[in-house]
Write a protein that holds these residues in place. Structure first.
Motif, PDB file in Angstrom:
ATOM      1  N   ASP A 726       0.862  -1.189   0.000  1.00 18.07           N
ATOM      2  CA  ASP A 726       0.000   0.000   0.000  1.00 18.07           C
ATOM      3  C   ASP A 726       0.895   1.236   0.000  1.00 18.07           C
ATOM      4  O   ASP A 726       1.057   1.915   1.008  1.00 18.07           O
ATOM      5  CB  ASP A 726      -0.917  -0.015   1.222  1.00 18.07           C
ATOM      6  N   TYR A 727       1.499   1.497  -1.141  1.00 13.45           N
ATOM      7  CA  TYR A 727       2.398   2.647  -1.264  1.00 13.45           C
ATOM      8  C   TYR A 727       1.649   3.954  -1.012  1.00 13.45           C
ATOM      9  O   TYR A 727       2.135   4.840  -0.299  1.00 13.45           O
ATOM     10  CB  TYR A 727       3.028   2.688  -2.656  1.00 13.45           C
ATOM     11  N   ALA A 728       0.465   4.072  -1.603  1.00 12.42           N
ATOM     12  CA  ALA A 728      -0.295   5.314  -1.478  1.00 12.42           C
ATOM     13  C   ALA A 728      -0.687   5.582  -0.042  1.00 12.42           C
ATOM     14  O   ALA A 728      -0.823   6.745   0.364  1.00 12.42           O
ATOM     15  CB  ALA A 728      -1.530   5.258  -2.374  1.00 12.42           C
ATOM     16  N   GLY A 729      -0.865   4.548   0.731  1.00 13.48           N
ATOM     17  CA  GLY A 729      -1.236   4.711   2.130  1.00 13.48           C
ATOM     18  C   GLY A 729      -0.065   4.976   3.051  1.00 13.48           C
ATOM     19  O   GLY A 729      -0.240   5.090   4.269  1.00 13.48           O
ATOM     20  N   GLY A 730       1.155   5.036   2.507  1.00 16.21           N
ATOM     21  CA  GLY A 730       2.332   5.346   3.316  1.00 16.21           C
ATOM     22  C   GLY A 730       2.852   4.184   4.122  1.00 16.21           C
ATOM     23  O   GLY A 730       3.572   4.379   5.105  1.00 16.21           O
ATOM     24  N   ALA A 731       2.524   2.944   3.714  1.00 19.06           N
ATOM     25  CA  ALA A 731       2.989   1.752   4.426  1.00 19.06           C
ATOM     26  C   ALA A 731       4.239   1.212   3.739  1.00 19.06           C
ATOM     27  O   ALA A 731       4.200   0.878   2.548  1.00 19.06           O
ATOM     28  CB  ALA A 731       1.897   0.689   4.460  1.00 19.06           C
ATOM     29  N   TYR A 732       5.324   1.117   4.471  1.00 18.80           N
ATOM     30  CA  TYR A 732       6.594   0.674   3.878  1.00 18.80           C
ATOM     31  C   TYR A 732       6.512  -0.822   3.580  1.00 18.80           C
ATOM     32  O   TYR A 732       6.308  -1.639   4.485  1.00 18.80           O
ATOM     33  CB  TYR A 732       7.744   0.964   4.827  1.00 18.80           C
ATOM     34  N   PRO A 733       6.695  -1.231   2.307  1.00 15.80           N
ATOM     35  CA  PRO A 733       6.414  -2.628   1.942  1.00 15.80           C
ATOM     36  C   PRO A 733       7.421  -3.644   2.446  1.00 15.80           C
ATOM     37  O   PRO A 733       7.111  -4.839   2.501  1.00 15.80           O
ATOM     38  CB  PRO A 733       6.406  -2.576   0.406  1.00 15.80           C
ATOM     39  N   LEU A 734       8.646  -3.211   2.788  1.00 16.98           N
ATOM     40  CA  LEU A 734       9.664  -4.165   3.227  1.00 16.98           C
ATOM     41  C   LEU A 734       9.814  -4.176   4.745  1.00 16.98           C
ATOM     42  O   LEU A 734      10.907  -4.339   5.272  1.00 16.98           O
ATOM     43  CB  LEU A 734      11.003  -3.847   2.557  1.00 16.98           C
ATOM     44  N   ALA A 735       8.698  -4.000   5.451  1.00 15.28           N
ATOM     45  CA  ALA A 735       8.692  -4.153   6.905  1.00 15.28           C
ATOM     46  C   ALA A 735       8.757  -5.643   7.242  1.00 15.28           C
ATOM     47  O   ALA A 735       8.056  -6.453   6.631  1.00 15.28           O
ATOM     48  CB  ALA A 735       7.435  -3.528   7.494  1.00 15.28           C
ATOM     49  N   VAL A 736       9.604  -6.006   8.205  1.00 11.73           N
ATOM     50  CA  VAL A 736       9.789  -7.415   8.568  1.00 11.73           C
ATOM     51  C   VAL A 736       9.736  -7.550  10.091  1.00 11.73           C
ATOM     52  O   VAL A 736      10.583  -6.984  10.787  1.00 11.73           O
ATOM     53  CB  VAL A 736      11.131  -7.967   8.042  1.00 11.73           C
ATOM     54  N   PRO A 737       8.767  -8.288  10.644  1.00 10.49           N
ATOM     55  CA  PRO A 737       8.708  -8.481  12.098  1.00 10.49           C
ATOM     56  C   PRO A 737       9.660  -9.581  12.547  1.00 10.49           C
ATOM     57  O   PRO A 737      10.013 -10.480  11.779  1.00 10.49           O
ATOM     58  CB  PRO A 737       7.252  -8.900  12.327  1.00 10.49           C
ATOM     59  N   VAL A 738      10.072  -9.504  13.801  1.00 14.15           N
ATOM     60  CA  VAL A 738      10.890 -10.549  14.417  1.00 14.15           C
ATOM     61  C   VAL A 738      10.158 -11.041  15.661  1.00 14.15           C
ATOM     62  O   VAL A 738       9.662 -10.239  16.461  1.00 14.15           O
ATOM     63  CB  VAL A 738      12.286 -10.034  14.806  1.00 14.15           C
ATOM     64  N   TYR A 739      10.105 -12.357  15.817  1.00 13.85           N
ATOM     65  CA  TYR A 739       9.426 -12.975  16.952  1.00 13.85           C
ATOM     66  C   TYR A 739      10.416 -13.711  17.841  1.00 13.85           C
ATOM     67  O   TYR A 739      11.393 -14.292  17.356  1.00 13.85           O
ATOM     68  CB  TYR A 739       8.384 -13.996  16.463  1.00 13.85           C
ATOM     69  N   GLY A 740      10.134 -13.686  19.137  1.00 12.11           N
ATOM     70  CA  GLY A 740      10.772 -14.633  20.020  1.00 12.11           C
ATOM     71  C   GLY A 740       9.998 -15.928  19.894  1.00 12.11           C
ATOM     72  O   GLY A 740       8.796 -15.969  20.150  1.00 12.11           O
ATOM     73  N   VAL A 741      10.674 -16.985  19.454  1.00  8.56           N
ATOM     74  CA  VAL A 741      10.005 -18.262  19.187  1.00  8.56           C
ATOM     75  C   VAL A 741      10.450 -19.257  20.253  1.00  8.56           C
ATOM     76  O   VAL A 741      11.638 -19.593  20.357  1.00  8.56           O
ATOM     77  CB  VAL A 741      10.348 -18.779  17.776  1.00  8.56           C
ATOM     78  N   VAL A 742       9.506 -19.721  21.052  1.00  4.04           N
ATOM     79  CA  VAL A 742       9.785 -20.625  22.160  1.00  4.04           C
ATOM     80  C   VAL A 742       9.235 -22.002  21.829  1.00  4.04           C
ATOM     81  O   VAL A 742       8.037 -22.158  21.543  1.00  4.04           O
ATOM     82  CB  VAL A 742       9.154 -20.112  23.470  1.00  4.04           C
ATOM     83  N   ALA A 743      10.101 -23.018  21.849  1.00  4.65           N
ATOM     84  CA  ALA A 743       9.666 -24.384  21.563  1.00  4.65           C
ATOM     85  C   ALA A 743       8.769 -24.881  22.688  1.00  4.65           C
ATOM     86  O   ALA A 743       9.163 -24.855  23.857  1.00  4.65           O
ATOM     87  CB  ALA A 743      10.875 -25.294  21.403  1.00  4.65           C
ATOM     88  N   GLN A 744       7.579 -25.340  22.360  1.00  2.66           N
ATOM     89  CA  GLN A 744       6.637 -25.771  23.393  1.00  2.66           C
ATOM     90  C   GLN A 744       7.061 -27.071  24.066  1.00  2.66           C
ATOM     91  O   GLN A 744       6.843 -27.251  25.262  1.00  2.66           O
ATOM     92  CB  GLN A 744       5.236 -25.921  22.790  1.00  2.66           C
ATOM     93  N   ARG A 745       7.719 -27.946  23.300  1.00  8.86           N
ATOM     94  CA  ARG A 745       8.025 -29.263  23.872  1.00  8.86           C
ATOM     95  C   ARG A 745       9.078 -29.193  24.975  1.00  8.86           C
ATOM     96  O   ARG A 745       9.213 -30.118  25.768  1.00  8.86           O
ATOM     97  CB  ARG A 745       8.488 -30.213  22.782  1.00  8.86           C
TER      98      ARG A 745
END
Length: 902
Positions: A726-745
Motif C-alpha cells: 500500500d504505497y499510497a497509504g504510506g505503508a513501507y512494503p519491506l517491513a519485517v517483524p521478528v518474533y521470540g520463538v519458544v519451543a513448546q516441547r
C-alpha cells in the motif's frame, strides 16, 4: 554432459557473538500489559541523519559552548608540548586569518552519549565556501578536519577521567581520510612550517607521536604508516562546501575498541578502554605558512580546534548468574535491539541473557532439533512454538551518493538525500544487469557484451532518471565505477528473503527477471534470466535470440552449466552469484613431463591459481550490518590479486578488500536492514510503484502503518501479512517483524517464567524508542496493534505453563489446571485459551486493491539454478552450545585452489 560447478559452501557465520548466558529464574513473574511508548528520542528516516536528545552544538568562538568544549582563543589556552606557550604565541597572521574566516563556524554533533561503533551526523554552518556563485575559487580552500581522540593519559598512564581536553598524541589523524583524491599526500602528523613546533617538546621529531590507549607510543614518521592507514582510519580531512550558506552535513564513523583497539573507546574488561572519547574538528585554509596540508595536530593548528566529548556505551557484558543457562540465537534483524536490551535485562529485570546471530534457517533448525529452546526469527518453524512479537524492523537499500553536479555554484560533493527505487530497478542491481565496473575488467574478454550494456550504471538508466527528476543535474558521470550492483551479505537471512519476495511479487520486476525488457529496452543479464518470457510471449523468439547470442559469446568455465536457468526467489543463498565467467589462471600449471610430479598433482597456490570468479571479484560481506558500515565508509568490497610481490600474500590468493571511494565520487548502494542503516546514518531509498506515482521511505511511521495491516491468528503462529503493498497509504512494503520463538516441547514452569520475564521486559520497557541502553534503537518501530496484543497474551501464557500432573489411578496422567485459566494446557505447553481478539479487517482502499490486481504469483520453478554460488546453511552438529563454542565457522572452497580473505 557438462557437469555443474561445485558450489562454495559455508556454515553460516556466527556474527557479532555476544556471551550467551541466561539465568533460569524461579518464582512467579507478574506480567503487566504493554504500556504505550513515550515519544521517540531518536528520530530516523530515509534522509540518513539521526538526531537524538543528546546532540550538542559548539562554536569556534566558544559562545554558549558546554564547559568541556570551551577552547579559549587567548593566553589562557596553553598549547600542549610547547614549553608553556599559549594561543597568543601563535603567529599573528594565522590568528587573524582564522578569526576572520571562522568566527561564525558552528558544528552540531547528532549524538554524544551511548555511542557505539556507528555513524554520527555532523552538521556544520558558517564554513566559508571554496567557490563563489560563479565557480571561482575563494577563501584559499578553507575546510574542516574531523578526527577522533581517546583522551589524555593520567599520571599512571591510563586514560584520565578528569581530562578537560584530549592529548593530541591520542588522536587518530595523519594518513588522511577517504575524502582526499587518490594518491594525494597528506600531513602524516608532520610539523612542517609551524614555528611553535620548533620550540616544542618534540622539536627533535618531525611530527606528533601516536600514543595508543595501551601506552604504546610510536614516532609519526616511522610508524604511523603501519599503525594508521587511510583504509582503517575514520578521519575526514577535507569537509568543504560550495554553498553560500556555508553549510555541510556529513556522517562521521565513530569507532569503538572493536573497530580500533588503539582508540579503545567504550569500557570493556578484556582490553585497555575508556568510557569517553573526543571528536575534534580543526578548521584550516590552504596557502598559509603552515604548508599545503597542515596536520591538525601541529601546535598552531591544535590551538584552532573545536572539541566535543563523546560518551560511549560499555561493551556488552552479562550479569552474575547461577549454574542454570539458556541459549538464545537467531535473526540479524534482532541483533541491534538485543545489543541494547541485554544490559537493560540485566539492570532492570535482573536476568542475565545474551544473543548470538545466526542465519535464520540455521536458527529454526536449532529450535526444531531441540538444540535451542528459544530463537528470534521472522518465519515459522516446523514444530509447535509460541510466537512473541519482539522487534518490528525492515529491509532497506542504503546509499552513500554524492552530488557530482558540473554547473557553477552547485554544492558538489553534498550527500544526496532523496533517492527513489522501484522493484525493477532493484532487480537490475541484484542481477548484474548493468555490466562490469573497473573491478570486472578482468572478465572483459570472457563476456564482452557485459562491458557495453545499454545503461552503464544506475545513474544513467532512463528508468532511474525518470523516477528521480529531483536529481537532475546532480549525478554527472561516474565513469566505469558508477553503481552497478548492490553490496550484499553472505548470511542466509529472512531479510534477504523478504527483499526477493517483494521483487518477485512486483509484476514489472517479475517480467524483467523472465527476460522481458524495460521501457528503454534494457534486459536482464542473460545468465540471470529465467528464460520464460511469460509476460512478453509475442517477442520471445527475438528476445531469446539476442540473449542466446550473449550467452554464446561468453567464454564460460569448463564445468559451468550453461543450460539450467535460475528460478526466483533463490533457495540456496541470499544473493546468488552466477559463475558465468572467470579470468585466466595465474601462474603455470604443473608439469606433466616424465620424472616430474605425476599429472594432476596439485600445485601450490604460489605456482598456479585458477582464474578469479564472480565471487572473487565481487565478494559479499558477512551480514547486513557490515554492508551498512561499508556504505557509510563508501567502501565497496572488491577482490584483488595478492602475491608476495603485490600485497605480501604468501601463498598467493584473491583477496577481498574495501578501499573507500574518494570525496566527490562516492556512489555505493547496499542491501541492509533499517536499524543498521540508522546506526550508520545511511540515506535509504524510498520504494515506489513502477511509475513513481506513490513512494514511501522507511521510518517509524511507515513501518507502523505496514505492521498495522497485519492480523493475529493466535500466539502459536506469526501474524498474517497483508496480501499487497500500500504505497499510497504510506505503508513501507519491506517491513519485517521478528518474533521470540519458544519451543513448546521443552517448556517447564520455571523456563516459562524465565521467558516471561525476558519478554516482559523486551515487549514493555524495551519498546521505548531511544539511544540509551535498554531502549529500542533507531531503525525499529515500537510494538502496536495486533503485535502488541499478541505479545501481551504470549507473555502471560509463558508465565502460566502448567506443572506436571500426578498419574491417575488408571495410569493416565490428568491435565493440570492453572488457577485463573480455564482448561489449562498439558505439561510443557502454554495455555492456548487466552487469544487476543483479532481486529476486524478494514476494507481495502482503492490503492490496495489496485496493488493486489497488479501482483503476480511467484515465479514458477523448482530449485534455484545450480549455477548460482550459494552459502547453504547446515544444521547444528553438536547442538547450539557447540556451535557457539566453536565461534565462527570458516568458509571452505570447492573446486578452486585459492581462498577469499578479508
Amino acid at each position: 554432459m557438462i557437469s555443474r560447478p561445485t558450489l562454495i559452501r559455508s556454515v553460516s557465520a556466527v556474527v557479532g557473538t555476544l556471551c550467551l548466558v541466561g539465568l533460569l529464574a524461579t518464582g512467579t513473574t507478574a506480567t503487566a500489559p504493554i504500556a504505550a511508548a513515550a515519544p521517540s528520542t531518536a528520530e530516523w528516516g530515509p534522509q540518513g541523519a539521526t538526531v537524538t536528545d543528546n546532540q550538542k552544538t559548539v562554536r569556534w568562538d566558544n559562545r554558549d559552548n558546554p564547559a568541556e568544549s570551551v577552547v579559549p582563543r587567548d593566553a589562557t589556552q596553553v598549547i600542549p608540548f610547547t614549553g608553556g606557550k599559549t594561543y597568543e604565541d601563535i603567529a599573528a597572521p594565522i590568528k587573524t586569518g582564522w578569526r576572520d574566516l571562522f568566527s561564525n563556524l558552528t558544528m552540531t554533533v547528532g549524538q554524544t552519549d551511548n555511542v557505539t561503533g556507528q555513524g554520527v551526523s555532523v552538521s556544520v554552518t558558517g564554513l566559508p565556501p571554496i567557490v563563489d556563485d560563479n565557480g571561482v575559487a575563494i577563501n584559499n580552500g578553507s575546510a574542516l578536519m574531523l578526527f577522533q581522540c581517546w583522551g589524555a593519559p593520567g599520571s599512571d598512564g591510563k586514560p584520565s577521567p578528569d581530562a578537560t581536553s584530549p592529548d593530541p598524541r591520542t588522536c587518530q589523524e595523519g594518513p588522511g581520510g577517504s575524502d582526499l583524491e587518490n594518491g594525494e599526500a597528506w600531513s602524516n602528523r608532520l610539523f612542517d612550517g609551524d614555528a611553535l613546533a620548533r620550540s616544542s617538546d618534540f622539536k627533535d621529531r618531525r611530527g606528533m607521536p601516536w600514543l595508543a590507549i595501551d601506552g604504546t607510543e610510536t614516532d609519526a614518521v616511522d610508524g604511523s604508516g603501519t599503525i594508521l592507514s587511510r583504509i582503517t582510519t575514520n578521519e575526514q580531512s577535507r569537509l568543504q562546501t560550495s554553498s553560500s550558506l556555508g553549510a555541510v552535513n556529513r556522517s562521521f564513523e565513530m569507532q569503538t575498541g572493536t573497530e580500533s583497539t588503539f582508540l579503545g573507546c567504550g569500557m570493556r574488561n578484556d582490553a585497555p578502554s575508556t568510557p569517553n572519547c573526543w571528536l575534534v574538528a580543526v578548521p584550516y585554509r590552504v596557502g598559509t605558512s603552515l604548508g599545503a596540508h597542515p596536520s591538525g595536530l601541529t601546535p598552531s593548528m591544535w590551538g584552532q580546534r573545536m572539541q566535543v566529548k563523546i560518551g560511549f556505551a560499555d561493551a556488552a557484558g552479562v550479569c552474575a548468574s547461577s549454574d542454570s543457562r539458556v541459549l538464545s540465537a537467531g535473526s540479524e534483524l534482532a541483533s541491534p535491539a538485543m545489543a541494547s536490551w541485554i544490559p537493560g535485562l540485566c539492570s532492570t529485570a535482573g536476568v542475565s541473557t545474551g544473543y548470538s546471530q545466526l542465519s535464520d534457517d540455521q536458527a529454526r533448525r536449532s529450535l526444531d532439533s531441540g538444540a535451542s529452546p528459544l530463537i528470534l526469527s521472522s518465519r515459522p518453524t516446523k514444530n509447535d512454538a509460541t510466537y512473541v512479537p519482539t522487534a518490528l524492523s525492515g529491509v532497506t537499500i542504503g546509499f552513500n551518493y554524492e552530488n557530482r553536479c558540473a554547473t557553477d555554484g552547485c554544492d558538489r560533493g553534498a550527500v544526496l538525500t532523496d533517492i527513489r527505487l522501484n522493484a525493477r530497478l532493484v532487480a537490475k542491481l541484484l542481477t548484474q544487469s548493468y555490466g562490469f565496473d573497473t573491478a570486472g575488467s578482468l572478465l572483459a574478454s570472457k563476456a564482452p557484451w557485459a562491458q557495453s550494456s545499454l545503461n552503464d550504471s544506475l545513474s544513467s538508466d532512463p528508468e532511474f532518471l525518470a523516477l528521480n527528476p529531483q536529481l537532475k543535474g546532480t549525478l554527472g558521470s561516474y565513469g566505469n565505477d558508477g553503481i552497478r550492483k548492490l553490496e550484499t551479505e553472505t548470511l542466509k537471512s529472512d531479510a534477504a528473503a523478504a527483499l526477493w519476495d517483494w521483487v518477485v511479487a512486483d509484476r514489472d520486476a517479475h517480467a524483467f527477471l523472465d527476460g522481458c525488457p524495460d521501457p528503454a529496452g534494457l534486459t536482464v543479464n542473460p545468465w540471470y534470466s529465467t528464460r520464460t518470457y511469460a509476460e512478453c510471449a509475442g517477442d520471445k523468439a527475438t528476445l531469446e535470440k539476442a540473449a542466446a547470442e550473449k550467452r554464446n559469446a561468453t567464454k564460460t568455465p569448463e564445468t559451468f552449466d550453461r543450460d539450467t536457468p535460475p528460478s526466483y526467489p533463490p533457495t540456496q543463498s541470499s544473493y546468488p552469484q552466477i559463475l558465468y565467467a572467470s579470468s585466466d589462471p595465474i601462474g603455470t600449471p604443473p608439469s606433466t613431463t616424465p620424472g616430474t610430479p605425476a599429472p594432476g598433482t596439485p600445485p601450490t597456490p604460489s605456482e598456479y591459481v585458477a582464474g578469479a570468479t564472480m565471487v572473487d571479484i565481487y565478494p559479499s560481506v558477512a551480514d547486513s550490518a557490515a554492508a551498512a558500515r561499508n556504505g557509510l565508509r563508501a567502501a565497496p568490497t572488491r577482490g584483488k590479486w595478492c602475491d608476495g610481490n603485490t600485497g605480501g600474500c604468501v601463498p598467493a590468493l584473491w583477496k577481498a578488500g574495501a578501499a573507500p571511494q574518494v570525496y566527490g565520487s562516492r556512489n555505493i548502494a547496499v542491501a541492509t536492514d533499517s536499524a543498521s542503516a540508522a546506526r550508520y546514518q545511511l540515506v535509504t531509498a524510498s520504494l515506489c510503484t513502477t511509475d513513481g506515482s506513490s513512494c514511501v521511505g522507511a521510518n517509524e511511521d511507515s513501518l507502523t502503518k505496514q505492521f498495522g495491516r497485519y492480523t493475529s491468528t493466535g500466539i502459536t503462529s506469526p501474524l498474517k501479512a497483508p496480501a499487497a503493498p500500500d504505497y499510497a497509504g504510506g505503508a513501507y512494503p519491506l517491513a519485517v517483524p521478528v518474533y521470540g520463538v519458544v519451543a513448546q516441547r521443552s517448556l517447564t514452569p520455571d523456563s516459562g517464567r524465565t521467558f516471561a520475564k525476558i519478554f516482559g521486559y523486551i515487549t514493555g520497557p524495551g519498546q521505548q524508542p531511544g539511544s540509551a541502553r535498554g531502549q529500542l534503537p533507531p531503525g525499529f518501530a515500537p510494538l502496536s496493534g495486533d503485535f502488541a496484543s499478541q505479545a501481551t497474551t504470549a507473555v502471560s501464557a509463558l508465565n502460566s505453563v502448567v506443572a506436571p500432573a500426578a498419574a491417575a489411578p488408571g495410569g493416565a496422567a490428568s491435565a493440570g489446571v492453572q488457577p485463573g485459566v480455564a482448561n489449562a494446557a498439558p505439561t510443557g505447553v502454554v495455555p492456548r485459551t487466552v487469544v487476543p481478539p483479532v481486529a476486524a479487517a478494514s476494507a481495502p482502499n482503492a490503492a490496495t486493491a489496485a496493488n493486489a490486481a497488479n501482483t503476480p504469483a511467484p515465479l514458477a520453478g523448482a530449485k534455484t539454478a545450480a549455477t548460482e554460488i550459494g552459502f547453504p546453511q547446515y544444521g547444528l552438529i553438536a547442538g547450539l552450545a557447540g556451535a557457539l563454542a566453536a565461534g565462527i565457522f570458516a568458509p571452505w572452497l570447492g573446486r578452486r585452489r585459492k581462498e577469499l580473505a578479508e
